[in-house]
Design a protein around this motif. Structure first.
Motif, mmCIF file in Angstrom:
data_model
loop_
_atom_site.group_PDB
_atom_site.id
_atom_site.type_symbol
_atom_site.label_atom_id
_atom_site.label_comp_id
_atom_site.label_asym_id
_atom_site.label_seq_id
_atom_site.Cartn_x
_atom_site.Cartn_y
_atom_site.Cartn_z
ATOM 1 N N UNK A 297 0.827 -1.208 0.000
ATOM 2 C CA UNK A 297 0.000 0.000 0.000
ATOM 3 C C UNK A 297 0.867 1.268 0.000
ATOM 4 N N UNK A 298 0.537 2.199 -0.882
ATOM 5 C CA UNK A 298 1.227 3.495 -1.028
ATOM 6 C C UNK A 298 2.625 3.377 -1.637
ATOM 7 N N UNK A 299 2.999 2.179 -2.070
ATOM 8 C CA UNK A 299 4.325 2.007 -2.665
ATOM 9 C C UNK A 299 4.312 2.404 -4.148
ATOM 10 N N UNK A 300 5.413 2.933 -4.664
ATOM 11 C CA UNK A 300 5.489 3.271 -6.089
ATOM 12 C C UNK A 300 5.647 2.005 -6.932
ATOM 13 N N UNK A 301 5.371 2.133 -8.193
ATOM 14 C CA UNK A 301 5.588 1.024 -9.108
ATOM 15 C C UNK A 301 7.083 0.732 -9.217
ATOM 16 N N UNK A 302 7.404 -0.493 -9.557
ATOM 17 C CA UNK A 302 8.808 -0.874 -9.671
ATOM 18 C C UNK A 302 9.319 -0.739 -11.102
ATOM 19 N N UNK A 303 8.474 -0.235 -11.996
ATOM 20 C CA UNK A 303 8.872 -0.032 -13.391
ATOM 21 C C UNK A 303 8.539 1.403 -13.784
ATOM 22 N N UNK A 304 9.201 1.889 -14.815
ATOM 23 C CA UNK A 304 8.938 3.228 -15.332
ATOM 24 C C UNK A 304 7.906 3.134 -16.459
ATOM 25 N N UNK A 305 6.866 3.954 -16.359
ATOM 26 C CA UNK A 305 5.790 3.903 -17.342
ATOM 27 C C UNK A 305 5.962 4.974 -18.411
ATOM 28 N N UNK A 306 5.372 4.705 -19.536
ATOM 29 C CA UNK A 306 5.263 5.682 -20.609
ATOM 30 C C UNK A 306 4.005 6.513 -20.366
ATOM 31 N N UNK A 307 3.966 7.734 -20.840
ATOM 32 C CA UNK A 307 2.782 8.583 -20.699
ATOM 33 C C UNK A 307 1.533 7.898 -21.240
ATOM 34 N N UNK A 308 1.729 7.064 -22.259
ATOM 35 C CA UNK A 308 0.584 6.419 -22.900
ATOM 36 C C UNK A 308 -0.064 5.354 -22.011
ATOM 37 N N UNK A 309 0.638 4.927 -20.943
ATOM 38 C CA UNK A 309 0.035 3.989 -19.999
ATOM 39 C C UNK A 309 -1.029 4.670 -19.136
ATOM 40 N N UNK A 310 -0.899 5.984 -18.969
ATOM 41 C CA UNK A 310 -1.673 6.672 -17.942
ATOM 42 C C UNK A 310 -3.176 6.631 -18.177
ATOM 43 N N UNK A 311 -3.609 6.723 -19.448
ATOM 44 C CA UNK A 311 -5.055 6.722 -19.681
ATOM 45 C C UNK A 311 -5.673 5.366 -19.326
ATOM 46 N N UNK A 312 -4.874 4.286 -19.512
ATOM 47 C CA UNK A 312 -5.399 2.976 -19.163
ATOM 48 C C UNK A 312 -5.435 2.793 -17.653
ATOM 49 N N UNK A 313 -4.454 3.357 -16.957
ATOM 50 C CA UNK A 313 -4.464 3.308 -15.498
ATOM 51 C C UNK A 313 -5.678 4.057 -14.956
ATOM 52 N N UNK A 314 -6.000 5.193 -15.593
ATOM 53 C CA UNK A 314 -7.195 5.949 -15.190
ATOM 54 C C UNK A 314 -8.459 5.119 -15.419
ATOM 55 N N UNK A 315 -8.480 4.342 -16.487
ATOM 56 C CA UNK A 315 -9.660 3.528 -16.760
ATOM 57 C C UNK A 315 -9.839 2.454 -15.694
ATOM 58 N N UNK A 316 -8.755 1.780 -15.320
ATOM 59 C CA UNK A 316 -8.848 0.767 -14.276
ATOM 60 C C UNK A 316 -9.283 1.405 -12.958
ATOM 61 N N UNK A 317 -8.709 2.557 -12.639
ATOM 62 C CA UNK A 317 -9.093 3.277 -11.414
ATOM 63 C C UNK A 317 -10.573 3.650 -11.458
ATOM 64 N N UNK A 318 -11.035 4.076 -12.612
ATOM 65 C CA UNK A 318 -12.440 4.441 -12.752
ATOM 66 C C UNK A 318 -13.372 3.268 -12.535
ATOM 67 N N UNK A 319 -12.957 2.091 -12.993
ATOM 68 C CA UNK A 319 -13.784 0.901 -12.827
ATOM 69 C C UNK A 319 -13.895 0.473 -11.369
ATOM 70 N N UNK A 320 -12.804 0.622 -10.613
ATOM 71 C CA UNK A 320 -12.757 0.032 -9.277
ATOM 72 C C UNK A 320 -12.701 1.014 -8.118
ATOM 73 N N UNK A 321 -12.412 2.291 -8.387
ATOM 74 C CA UNK A 321 -12.302 3.246 -7.294
ATOM 75 C C UNK A 321 -13.206 4.460 -7.457
ATOM 76 N N UNK A 322 -13.257 5.032 -8.658
ATOM 77 C CA UNK A 322 -13.962 6.304 -8.836
ATOM 78 C C UNK A 322 -15.433 6.210 -8.492
ATOM 79 N N UNK A 323 -16.083 5.095 -8.869
ATOM 80 C CA UNK A 323 -17.508 4.958 -8.577
ATOM 81 C C UNK A 323 -17.752 4.919 -7.088
ATOM 82 N N UNK A 324 -16.869 4.234 -6.367
ATOM 83 C CA UNK A 324 -17.020 4.148 -4.917
ATOM 84 C C UNK A 324 -16.847 5.505 -4.256
ATOM 85 N N UNK A 325 -16.092 6.409 -4.933
ATOM 86 C CA UNK A 325 -15.855 7.740 -4.376
ATOM 87 C C UNK A 325 -16.864 8.766 -4.897
ATOM 88 N N UNK A 326 -17.821 8.284 -5.715
ATOM 89 C CA UNK A 326 -18.872 9.171 -6.199
ATOM 90 C C UNK A 326 -18.469 10.052 -7.340
#
Length: 328
Positions: free
Chosen positions: A281-310
Motif C-alpha cells: 500500500x502506497x508504494x510506487x511502481x517498480x517499473x517506469x511507465x510511458x505517458x501512454x500507460x496513464x489513460x489505461x491506469x485511469x480507466x482501471x481506477x475508474x472501474x474500481x475506485x472512482x464509482x465508490x468515491x462518487x
C-alpha cells in the motif's frame, strides 16, 4: 438477476456420467437434472463442492447437444429416488414413500438426454472456502432442495461475499452481464487471441519484473491488462503490465489499483489485513511507465475506485491505439 448454485463434486455419479467440469471455465449437466433447460446465458453461476464455495461467474454461452445417461432406479418400483448407503447393507434404499425397498444393486437403464455445457471463464472469481456449505444451502430460494441446480437468493449471497472478513467485490459480475446483455457474448470470452505475443512484448519492454513487487522469474509473471479485455477484446500496446500471478488476480478484482495521480498502489482495507499485501500500500511502481500507460491506469481506477468515491470514471478513448503485433 438469476443466480444458480450448482454442485460440482468428484463423486462417482458425476464422474461416471463423463463430465469433465473445470470450475473456472465450464460446467456440464443434462436434461435429467431439474431446472436443466431454465438456466440461461447471462445468469450467474455459483459453484460449490457440497462442502464449501468454489467461485462464481456469469454464463457467456451454453452449448447444447445430445447424448445418453445411465439412470439408476429401484428394481421394485422403477423410480429413481434412491440413495446409496455407505455403512449399511443392503447398499441402496428407495426413498419413494410407498416403496422403501432395500437392495444391493440398482436397476440401470441408458436413456437419451440433451446435454448442456456452460462457458463462463471471462468473469470467474475464485472464492474457494469463503462461504460454507450450510450457509450456501440457507441462501437458496429453497434451502432444503437436493437438486444439483438450485436458485440462489442473489442479493443475500452478494451481501455475504462483499462484507465481513475476506470481503470480495463482485462488480465484475455486473460488468460481464452488461456486455452480454448488449449482445457481445463473443467479446466476453477469454480466448484472448494474441495473448502470447502481448506477454512477449511486455517482457521485452519491462524485462522480468513485476510492476508491483519487483524482479521475478518469467514463469510467475502474467500479462495483465489495465482495462477490461472482455469489453475491448484488443491488446493495446501501452495497456498492460507484467504482474506476479497472485497480485494480478487481486488487480483484476480491484483489490489492488494504481492511483493515477501518484502512480502508487492503493490496496483495499480487507486485502491489507494480509501483511504481504499491506506492505504494498502506497508504494510506487517498480517499473517506469510511458505517458501512454496513464489513460489505461485511469480507466482501471475508474472501474474500481472512482464509482465508490462518487466520481465519474475516466474513460479511455484508445480506439485507434496501435495494437501489439501478433508475432513473436
Amino acid at each position: 438477476m438469476t443466480a444458480w448454485l450448482m454442485y460440482l463434486g468428484e463423486d462417482a455419479k458425476r464422474v461416471g456420467q463423463g463430465y469433465d467440469d473445470h470450475p473456472s471455465t465450464h460446467y456440464s449437466w443434462n436434461s435429467r437434472v431439474p431446472n436443466s433447460a431454465t438456466v440461461a446465458v447471462g445468469d450467474t453461476i455459483v459453484l460449490w463442492d457440497g462442502k464449501t464455495l468454489l467461485g462464481l461467474s456469469v454464463i457467456e454461452d451454453i452449448k447444447t447437444g445430445t447424448g445418453t445417461a445411465d439412470v439408476s432406479s429401484c428394481p421394485k418400483c422403477g423410480k429413481a429416488d434412491i440413495a446409496e448407503r455407505k455403512t449399511m447393507t443392503p447398499r441402496y434404499r428407495c426413498w419413494t414413500e410407498d416403496c422403501k425397498h432395500e437392495f444391493d444393486a440398482p436397476q440401470v437403464q441408458t436413456v437419451p438426454v440433451t446435454t448442456y455445457r456452460s462457458l463462463h471463464e471471462a468473469a470467474w472469481v475464485d472464492l474457494r472456502g469463503q462461504v460454507s456449505g450450510p450457509e450456501l444451502r440457507a441462501l437458496c430460494e429453497q434451502p432444503k432442495s437436493q437438486n444439483a441446480l438450485r436458485r440462489l437468493r442473489w442479493d443475500d449471497f452478494r451481501t455475504r461475499v462483499e462484507t465481513g472478513k475476506n470481503a470480495t467485490s463482485l462488480n465484475i459480475v455486473d460488468e460481464a452481464r452488461k456486455i452480454i446483455a448488449g449482445g457481445h457474448t463473443t467479446r466476453v470470452t477469454r480466448a484472448r487471441k494474441g495473448q502470447a505475443p502481448f506477454r512477449a512484448s511486455l517482457l521485452e519492454h519491462f524485462g522480468e519484473v513485476c510492476a508491483f513487487t519487483g524482479p521475478m522469474p518469467a514463469s510467475v509473471l502474467d500479462a495483465a491488462h489495465l482495462y477490461s479485455y472482455a469489453d475491448k477484446a484488443k491488446h493495446y500496446e501501452f495497456g498492460g503490465l507484467l504482474l506476479r500471478k497472485d497480485v494480478h488476480r487481486l488487480f483484476d478484482l480491484g483489490q489492488i489499483a494504481i492511483d493515477p495521480k501518484t502512480l502508487t498502489l492503493d490496496v483495499t482495507p480487507q486485502t491489507r489485513a494480509y501483511p504481504d499485501y499491506d506492505k504494498l500500500h502506497d508504494q510506487p511502481l517498480t517499473v517506469t511507465l510511458d505517458k501512454k500507460h496513464e489513460k489505461w491506469i485511469k480507466e482501471h481506477w475508474g472501474m474500481h475506485r472512482a464509482q465508490a468515491q462518487g466520481t465519474v470514471p475516466a474513460q479511455a478513448s484508445g480506439t485507434n491505439e496501435a495494437l501489439v503485433p501478433h508475432s513473436m
